[in-house]
Write a protein that holds these residues in place. Structure first.
Motif, PDB file in Angstrom:
ATOM      1  N   SER A 139       0.833  -1.205   0.000  1.00 29.13           N
ATOM      2  CA  SER A 139       0.000   0.000   0.000  1.00 29.13           C
ATOM      3  C   SER A 139       0.868   1.255   0.000  1.00 29.13           C
ATOM      4  CB  SER A 139      -0.952   0.007   1.192  1.00 29.13           C
ATOM      5  OG  SER A 139      -0.234   0.079   2.404  1.00 29.13           O
ATOM      6  N   ARG A 140       2.036   1.208   0.655  1.00 30.12           N
ATOM      7  CA  ARG A 140       2.955   2.347   0.624  1.00 30.12           C
ATOM      8  C   ARG A 140       3.471   2.557  -0.795  1.00 30.12           C
ATOM      9  NH1 ARG A 140       6.461   0.869   5.905  1.00 30.12           N
ATOM     10  NH2 ARG A 140       4.890   1.375   7.455  1.00 30.12           N
ATOM     11  N   LEU A 141       3.829   1.478  -1.470  1.00 32.58           N
ATOM     12  CA  LEU A 141       4.289   1.578  -2.854  1.00 32.58           C
ATOM     13  C   LEU A 141       3.168   2.142  -3.726  1.00 32.58           C
ATOM     14  CD1 LEU A 141       6.368   1.096  -5.100  1.00 32.58           C
ATOM     15  CD2 LEU A 141       5.516  -1.262  -5.258  1.00 32.58           C
ATOM     16  N   ALA A 142       1.956   1.652  -3.543  1.00 32.90           N
ATOM     17  CA  ALA A 142       0.816   2.138  -4.334  1.00 32.90           C
ATOM     18  C   ALA A 142       0.587   3.622  -4.113  1.00 32.90           C
ATOM     19  CB  ALA A 142      -0.439   1.341  -3.981  1.00 32.90           C
ATOM     20  N   ASP A 143       0.753   4.093  -2.882  1.00 32.77           N
ATOM     21  CA  ASP A 143       0.589   5.515  -2.587  1.00 32.77           C
ATOM     22  C   ASP A 143       1.634   6.350  -3.323  1.00 32.77           C
ATOM     23  OD1 ASP A 143      -1.519   4.898  -0.938  1.00 32.77           O
ATOM     24  OD2 ASP A 143      -0.366   5.100   0.933  1.00 32.77           O
ATOM     25  N   ARG A 144       2.893   5.889  -3.303  1.00 31.70           N
ATOM     26  CA  ARG A 144       3.970   6.618  -3.995  1.00 31.70           C
ATOM     27  C   ARG A 144       3.747   6.604  -5.500  1.00 31.70           C
ATOM     28  NH1 ARG A 144       7.467   3.430  -0.600  1.00 31.70           N
ATOM     29  NH2 ARG A 144       8.271   2.433  -2.465  1.00 31.70           N
ATOM     30  N   VAL A 145       3.319   5.463  -6.024  1.00 32.44           N
ATOM     31  CA  VAL A 145       3.048   5.351  -7.463  1.00 32.44           C
ATOM     32  C   VAL A 145       1.960   6.341  -7.872  1.00 32.44           C
ATOM     33  CG1 VAL A 145       2.027   3.827  -9.209  1.00 32.44           C
ATOM     34  CG2 VAL A 145       3.889   2.989  -7.765  1.00 32.44           C
ATOM     35  N   THR A 146       0.876   6.376  -7.111  1.00 32.38           N
ATOM     36  CA  THR A 146      -0.239   7.274  -7.427  1.00 32.38           C
ATOM     37  C   THR A 146       0.183   8.739  -7.362  1.00 32.38           C
ATOM     38  OG1 THR A 146      -1.831   5.661  -6.608  1.00 32.38           O
ATOM     39  CG2 THR A 146      -2.577   7.951  -6.767  1.00 32.38           C
ATOM     40  N   ARG A 147       0.904   9.106  -6.313  1.00 34.10           N
ATOM     41  CA  ARG A 147       1.332  10.503  -6.153  1.00 34.10           C
ATOM     42  C   ARG A 147       2.265  10.917  -7.301  1.00 34.10           C
ATOM     43  NH1 ARG A 147       3.044  10.362  -1.151  1.00 34.10           N
ATOM     44  NH2 ARG A 147       5.239  10.067  -1.602  1.00 34.10           N
ATOM     45  N   ALA A 148       3.245  10.075  -7.634  1.00 33.80           N
ATOM     46  CA  ALA A 148       4.190  10.394  -8.709  1.00 33.80           C
ATOM     47  C   ALA A 148       3.473  10.473 -10.059  1.00 33.80           C
ATOM     48  CB  ALA A 148       5.302   9.356  -8.754  1.00 33.80           C
ATOM     49  N   ALA A 149       2.551   9.554 -10.303  1.00 33.81           N
ATOM     50  CA  ALA A 149       1.811   9.543 -11.572  1.00 33.81           C
ATOM     51  C   ALA A 149       0.966  10.802 -11.728  1.00 33.81           C
ATOM     52  CB  ALA A 149       0.934   8.298 -11.651  1.00 33.81           C
ATOM     53  N   GLU A 150       0.341  11.240 -10.651  1.00 36.88           N
ATOM     54  CA  GLU A 150      -0.467  12.461 -10.712  1.00 36.88           C
ATOM     55  C   GLU A 150       0.409  13.682 -10.986  1.00 36.88           C
ATOM     56  OE1 GLU A 150      -2.603  12.316  -7.024  1.00 36.88           O
ATOM     57  OE2 GLU A 150      -4.111  10.928  -7.832  1.00 36.88           O
ATOM     58  N   GLU A 151       1.590  13.716 -10.397  1.00 39.81           N
ATOM     59  CA  GLU A 151       2.516  14.825 -10.657  1.00 39.81           C
ATOM     60  C   GLU A 151       2.943  14.830 -12.127  1.00 39.81           C
ATOM     61  OE1 GLU A 151       5.702  14.231  -7.869  1.00 39.81           O
ATOM     62  OE2 GLU A 151       4.467  14.789  -6.145  1.00 39.81           O
ATOM     63  N   LEU A 152       3.238  13.659 -12.675  1.00 43.67           N
ATOM     64  CA  LEU A 152       3.634  13.573 -14.080  1.00 43.67           C
ATOM     65  C   LEU A 152       2.480  13.978 -14.986  1.00 43.67           C
ATOM     66  CD1 LEU A 152       5.701  12.814 -16.264  1.00 43.67           C
ATOM     67  CD2 LEU A 152       4.837  10.455 -16.121  1.00 43.67           C
ATOM     68  N   ALA A 153       1.286  13.472 -14.708  1.00 47.23           N
ATOM     69  CA  ALA A 153       0.122  13.786 -15.542  1.00 47.23           C
ATOM     70  C   ALA A 153      -0.156  15.293 -15.553  1.00 47.23           C
ATOM     71  CB  ALA A 153      -1.106  13.019 -15.045  1.00 47.23           C
ATOM     72  N   THR A 154      -0.038  15.943 -14.408  1.00 47.49           N
ATOM     73  CA  THR A 154      -0.259  17.393 -14.330  1.00 47.49           C
ATOM     74  C   THR A 154       0.723  18.138 -15.217  1.00 47.49           C
ATOM     75  OG1 THR A 154      -1.115  17.222 -12.080  1.00 47.49           O
ATOM     76  CG2 THR A 154      -0.266  19.376 -12.758  1.00 47.49           C
ATOM     77  N   ARG A 155       1.990  17.754 -15.164  1.00 50.96           N
ATOM     78  CA  ARG A 155       3.001  18.437 -15.966  1.00 50.96           C
ATOM     79  C   ARG A 155       2.854  18.124 -17.458  1.00 50.96           C
ATOM     80  NH1 ARG A 155       4.312  18.076 -10.999  1.00 50.96           N
ATOM     81  NH2 ARG A 155       5.722  19.526  -9.982  1.00 50.96           N
ATOM     82  N   MET A 156       2.457  16.896 -17.777  1.00 50.80           N
ATOM     83  CA  MET A 156       2.241  16.541 -19.180  1.00 50.80           C
ATOM     84  C   MET A 156       1.090  17.343 -19.767  1.00 50.80           C
ATOM     85  SD  MET A 156       2.684  12.392 -19.190  1.00 50.80           S
ATOM     86  CE  MET A 156       2.123  12.224 -20.886  1.00 50.80           C
TER      87      MET A 156
END
Length: 196
Positions: A155-172
């Motif tokens: 669940s910790r990995l999933a949280d980091r994955v989600t947060r990083a993906a949202e940051e990338l999507a925002t910048r894209m």
């Protein structure tokens, strides 16, 4: 919106590819839709060496390079080798043109045998992309074997994955797809000389 994914796992199956797939799924979910191009660097190992020696990409390597250079965002995942990124991972980014990643948002990630290697992202991977003038998102993702099993770690990995993906999507979304490169554009003479 075009998303390129570079994964440098050495084995099949690979935890590096597994992490790349999770990051890709989360990023596409955050974007709503995207065209995804996955580059398994392992499949281009011989072509990378030939490119370094000859200065020209093969017919199979050129589309991978173009996919990365023409993407609105990049996910780059490396295994940790000798406390750094793998040589194969570095070789791929060494053959890109000098400004190919300028301004490109990058989600950097790594896998390793122990959580002690997590600093590879800050002391090796992030500086590599800073040198290439890419924009690394604030959250990087490291996964060690304990992140794949147990009661709390996934669940910790999933949280980091989600947060990083949202940051990338925002910048894209903010950046959009770069214009396609004109293969017939004139090349300044002084840039041709170093390769001669």
């Amino acid at each position: 919106m075009r998303l390129a994914v570079v994964t440098a796992g050495l084995r099949r199956p690979s935890s590096t590819r597994l992490l790349a797939d999770r990051l890709t799924e989360a990023t596409v979910a955050a974007l709503g839709t995207a065209t995804v191009e996955v580059i398994e660097v392992r499949d281009h190992a011989h072509d990378l060496v030939n490119h370094m020696v000859s200065g020209y990409p093969s017919d199979t390597l050129a589309p991978a390079i173009d996919a990365v250079a023409g993407a609105a965002g990049l996910i780059a995942v490396t295994p940790t080798v000798s406390a750094s990124y793998s040589a194969l991972f570095k070789a791929f980014f060494d053959v890109l043109e000098q400004d190919a990643l300028r301004g490109t948002p990058v989600l950097a990630a790594a896998t390793g045998g122990t959580a002690r290697h997590s600093l590879v992202l800050d002391h090796a991977v992030r500086p590599l992309f800073a040198y290439l003038h890419a924009e690394v998102v604030p959250t990087t993702v490291f996964a060690s074997p304990e992140d794949w099993g147990g009661a709390v770690a996934p669940s910790r990995l999933a949280d980091r994955v989600t947060r990083a993906a949202e940051e990338l999507a925002t910048r894209m979304t903010r950046r959009g797809d770069p214009p396609p490169r004109d293969p017939y554009a004139p090349v300044p003479f002084d840039t041709l000389l170093p390769g001669a």
